[in-house]
Design a protein around this motif. Structure first.
Motif, PDB file in Angstrom:
ATOM      1  N   THR A 183     131.204 -10.330  83.163  1.00 32.20           N
ATOM      2  CA  THR A 183     131.466  -9.330  84.202  1.00 32.20           C
ATOM      3  C   THR A 183     132.778  -8.618  83.887  1.00 32.20           C
ATOM      4  O   THR A 183     133.664  -9.188  83.233  1.00 32.20           O
ATOM      5  CB  THR A 183     131.587  -9.983  85.593  1.00 32.20           C
ATOM      6  OG1 THR A 183     132.789 -10.779  85.643  1.00 32.20           O
ATOM      7  CG2 THR A 183     130.393 -10.877  85.885  1.00 32.20           C
ATOM      8  N   PRO A 184     132.953  -7.402  84.347  1.00 31.51           N
ATOM      9  CA  PRO A 184     134.248  -6.735  84.177  1.00 31.51           C
ATOM     10  C   PRO A 184     135.317  -7.454  84.999  1.00 31.51           C
ATOM     11  O   PRO A 184     135.031  -7.970  86.083  1.00 31.51           O
ATOM     12  CB  PRO A 184     134.002  -5.323  84.719  1.00 31.51           C
ATOM     13  CG  PRO A 184     132.524  -5.158  84.786  1.00 31.51           C
ATOM     14  CD  PRO A 184     131.962  -6.530  84.991  1.00 31.51           C
ATOM     15  N   PHE A 185     136.515  -7.513  84.487  1.00 37.98           N
ATOM     16  CA  PHE A 185     137.621  -8.002  85.300  1.00 37.98           C
ATOM     17  C   PHE A 185     137.705  -7.164  86.569  1.00 37.98           C
ATOM     18  O   PHE A 185     137.476  -5.948  86.554  1.00 37.98           O
ATOM     19  CB  PHE A 185     138.945  -7.893  84.537  1.00 37.98           C
ATOM     20  CG  PHE A 185     139.242  -9.082  83.670  1.00 37.98           C
ATOM     21  CD1 PHE A 185     139.484 -10.326  84.222  1.00 37.98           C
ATOM     22  CD2 PHE A 185     139.291  -8.956  82.285  1.00 37.98           C
ATOM     23  CE1 PHE A 185     139.773 -11.422  83.429  1.00 37.98           C
ATOM     24  CE2 PHE A 185     139.569 -10.041  81.478  1.00 37.98           C
ATOM     25  CZ  PHE A 185     139.816 -11.283  82.048  1.00 37.98           C
ATOM     26  N   GLY A 186     138.024  -7.832  87.666  1.00 40.98           N
ATOM     27  CA  GLY A 186     138.132  -7.125  88.940  1.00 40.98           C
ATOM     28  C   GLY A 186     136.984  -7.407  89.883  1.00 40.98           C
ATOM     29  O   GLY A 186     137.027  -7.000  91.050  1.00 40.98           O
ATOM     30  N   ILE A 187     135.958  -8.121  89.426  1.00 39.77           N
ATOM     31  CA  ILE A 187     134.864  -8.474  90.306  1.00 39.77           C
ATOM     32  C   ILE A 187     135.391  -9.388  91.405  1.00 39.77           C
ATOM     33  O   ILE A 187     136.240 -10.247  91.175  1.00 39.77           O
ATOM     34  CB  ILE A 187     133.725  -9.161  89.514  1.00 39.77           C
ATOM     35  CG1 ILE A 187     132.493  -9.373  90.403  1.00 39.77           C
ATOM     36  CG2 ILE A 187     134.193 -10.485  88.918  1.00 39.77           C
ATOM     37  CD1 ILE A 187     131.282  -9.901  89.655  1.00 39.77           C
ATOM     38  N   THR A 188     134.926  -9.186  92.635  1.00 45.74           N
ATOM     39  CA  THR A 188     135.373 -10.040  93.735  1.00 45.74           C
ATOM     40  C   THR A 188     134.562 -11.333  93.741  1.00 45.74           C
ATOM     41  O   THR A 188     133.461 -11.419  93.170  1.00 45.74           O
ATOM     42  CB  THR A 188     135.216  -9.345  95.089  1.00 45.74           C
ATOM     43  OG1 THR A 188     133.818  -9.164  95.369  1.00 45.74           O
ATOM     44  CG2 THR A 188     135.935  -8.002  95.118  1.00 45.74           C
ATOM     45  N   VAL A 189     135.106 -12.340  94.413  1.00 48.37           N
ATOM     46  CA  VAL A 189     134.383 -13.601  94.549  1.00 48.37           C
ATOM     47  C   VAL A 189     133.077 -13.361  95.295  1.00 48.37           C
ATOM     48  O   VAL A 189     132.029 -13.912  94.937  1.00 48.37           O
ATOM     49  CB  VAL A 189     135.257 -14.644  95.275  1.00 48.37           C
ATOM     50  CG1 VAL A 189     134.464 -15.927  95.515  1.00 48.37           C
ATOM     51  CG2 VAL A 189     136.514 -14.944  94.470  1.00 48.37           C
ATOM     52  N   ASN A 190     133.115 -12.521  96.327  1.00 48.84           N
ATOM     53  CA  ASN A 190     131.893 -12.213  97.073  1.00 48.84           C
ATOM     54  C   ASN A 190     130.827 -11.592  96.180  1.00 48.84           C
ATOM     55  O   ASN A 190     129.646 -11.951  96.255  1.00 48.84           O
ATOM     56  CB  ASN A 190     132.213 -11.247  98.228  1.00 48.84           C
ATOM     57  CG  ASN A 190     132.345 -11.973  99.553  1.00 48.84           C
ATOM     58  OD1 ASN A 190     131.687 -12.976  99.787  1.00 48.84           O
ATOM     59  ND2 ASN A 190     133.220 -11.477 100.413  1.00 48.84           N
ATOM     60  N   GLU A 191     131.229 -10.646  95.328  1.00 46.78           N
ATOM     61  CA  GLU A 191     130.281 -10.006  94.419  1.00 46.78           C
ATOM     62  C   GLU A 191     129.682 -11.009  93.446  1.00 46.78           C
ATOM     63  O   GLU A 191     128.489 -10.958  93.123  1.00 46.78           O
ATOM     64  CB  GLU A 191     130.964  -8.867  93.672  1.00 46.78           C
ATOM     65  CG  GLU A 191     131.304  -7.665  94.558  1.00 46.78           C
ATOM     66  CD  GLU A 191     132.213  -6.665  93.870  1.00 46.78           C
ATOM     67  OE1 GLU A 191     132.244  -5.501  94.331  1.00 46.78           O
ATOM     68  OE2 GLU A 191     132.894  -7.043  92.886  1.00 46.78           O
ATOM     69  N   LEU A 192     130.511 -11.914  92.969  1.00 42.69           N
ATOM     70  CA  LEU A 192     130.015 -12.948  92.056  1.00 42.69           C
ATOM     71  C   LEU A 192     129.035 -13.873  92.775  1.00 42.69           C
ATOM     72  O   LEU A 192     127.992 -14.238  92.204  1.00 42.69           O
ATOM     73  CB  LEU A 192     131.185 -13.747  91.488  1.00 42.69           C
ATOM     74  CG  LEU A 192     130.818 -14.860  90.494  1.00 42.69           C
ATOM     75  CD1 LEU A 192     130.158 -14.271  89.253  1.00 42.69           C
ATOM     76  CD2 LEU A 192     132.056 -15.667  90.110  1.00 42.69           C
ATOM     77  N   LEU A 193     129.344 -14.251  94.006  1.00 43.98           N
ATOM     78  CA  LEU A 193     128.450 -15.121  94.768  1.00 43.98           C
ATOM     79  C   LEU A 193     127.098 -14.449  95.007  1.00 43.98           C
ATOM     80  O   LEU A 193     126.049 -15.096  94.941  1.00 43.98           O
ATOM     81  CB  LEU A 193     129.100 -15.510  96.095  1.00 43.98           C
ATOM     82  CG  LEU A 193     130.347 -16.399  95.992  1.00 43.98           C
ATOM     83  CD1 LEU A 193     130.968 -16.617  97.367  1.00 43.98           C
ATOM     84  CD2 LEU A 193     130.019 -17.738  95.344  1.00 43.98           C
ATOM     85  N   ASP A 194     127.117 -13.156  95.267  1.00 46.17           N
ATOM     86  CA  ASP A 194     125.854 -12.417  95.417  1.00 46.17           C
ATOM     87  C   ASP A 194     125.064 -12.418  94.106  1.00 46.17           C
ATOM     88  O   ASP A 194     123.835 -12.547  94.108  1.00 46.17           O
ATOM     89  CB  ASP A 194     126.133 -10.973  95.847  1.00 46.17           C
ATOM     90  CG  ASP A 194     126.642 -10.876  97.278  1.00 46.17           C
ATOM     91  OD1 ASP A 194     126.453 -11.844  98.040  1.00 46.17           O
ATOM     92  OD2 ASP A 194     127.255  -9.843  97.624  1.00 46.17           O
TER      93      ASP A 194
END
Length: 363
Positions: A183-194
């Motif tokens: 993933t690109p740096f800057g992804i949020t934890v919420n986005e990763l969980l989704d």
């Protein structure tokens, strides 16, 4: 003066398995990165330090090295370039977590016990065999190969202004789709969980036991050097997990993996484990929790290397983000002895080979 290139493939952080994937499926990119580094720094020898648990990769990697030598990609006058002489050898570790720390890794490469060195001097000045040494991890060397292929502008087009490029994130735990994600740096934890299918995550451990415990209130934070820095491990825990028991398991891990060189780490990690056992058992007072926090800060501040400096993180970050869970485990008594009289008498009786004198003491 010789210059050495070292690839740190001692992937020992729990929850991290990206290097295994890279070495299994993209070994040539890793070896390309090492060769490019050798050319840039004028090194003639590269050393790939392979985690002991990855011994099954030894033969496939040796086969890749042999093929590269046949194709003129390793050895003397690589690709016909006079003076471009570089080769790579593999050295297998013995499974010590501490050898993931670069100076301990160098000690192991030299055939010594894996213990951290005092710094300065840094490896770039006096590293392997006291010669200038560049140490990089597997993922970094793969990025080197890709940057040479596509250009720096392409690479910096991903990520954030302070964290360029992409990051390989190893996801495990309570999620529908565990695995390795780029993933690109800057992804949020919420986005990763989704992305991985974990809508009900109650707790995320970012960067393994030595990283941070992230509570749901902070799932908007970004995975990047300027926010949540990570080596790649992301452990997801659902609502049925006991956060404090997980912190205790991490504390046990650091006790087992401490090299024992310095007192703050050797003794401190053991004391932190004992303190967490008391807390998890529901026998701790507020004073005990405050003392545990003070001890954790002392271990972090006074330890000699990164292992001891990060060992208290599971305790400190869960105290910060889940204070209500610690409060719920508090003992109702103001004073709660660590050893009951009944237990002490029972132990004494066993040593002496007779029944304890007092039989009516509460256990």
């Amino acid at each position: 003066m010789e210059h050495y290139i070292v690839c740190n493939a001692d992937e020992g952080e729990p929850g991290t398995f990206k290097d295994r994937v890279l070495l299994s499926d993209f070994a040539d990119l890793v070896l390309d990165g090492m060769t490019i580094a050798g050319y840039a720094l004028g090194g003639r020898e590269g050393l790939l330090y392979l985690r002991g648990e990855y011994a099954y990769l030894w033969e496939p990697l040796q086969a890749r090295l042999a093929e590269r030598r046949r194709n003129g990609l390793l050895g003397d006058a690589i690709l016909g370039v006079k003076g471009f002489d570089f080769d790579i050898r593999i050295q297998l570790g013995a499974g010590a977590y501490i050898c993931g720390e670069e100076s301990s890794l160098l000690e192991s490469l030299e055939g010594k016990p894996g213990s951290p060195r005092d710094r300065p001097p840094f490896p770039t000045e006096r590293g392997y065999l006291k010669q200038p040494t560049a140490i990089d991890n597997v993922e970094t060397l793969v990025c080197v190969a890709r940057i040479m292929e596509h250009g720096a502008a392409w690479f910096t087009g991903f990520g954030t202004p302070k964290s360029s490029g992409t990051k390989l994130i190893c996801v495990s735990g309570d999620c529908a789709r565990p695995g390795v994600y780029e993933t690109p740096f800057g992804i949020t934890v919420n986005e990763l969980l989704d992305l991985v299918g974990a809508p009900d995550a109650a707790y995320v451990q970012v960067s393994g036991p030595s990283g941070q415990a992230v509570a749901p209130k902070d799932f908007g934070r970004r995975i990047a050097y300027e926010d949540l820095s990570t080596g790649g491990s992301t452990m997801i825990f659902g609502p049925g997990r006991d956060v404090l028991k997980i912190a205790l398991q991490f504390a046990e891990f650091f006790v087992d993996e401490s090299c024992g060189w310095c007192t703050p780490c050797r003794v401190g990690t053991t004391q932190l484990k004992a303190a967490m056992e008391t807390i998890v058992a529901g026998r701790a007072t507020l004073a005990d929790i405050a003392a545990t926090e003070d001890l954790a800060n002392t271990v972090r501040r006074m330890s000699r290397c990164g292992l001891g400096q990060t060992a208290p993180n599971p305790i400190l970050t869960t105290m910060q983000n889940f204070p209500e869970l610690y409060e719920a485990r508090l003992s109702p008594a103001e004073f709660n002895p660590r050893v009951t009289l009944a237990a002490a008498l029972r132990d004494a009786g066993e040593v002496q080979g007779r029944e304890p004198l007092t039989q009516d003491v509460e256990a």
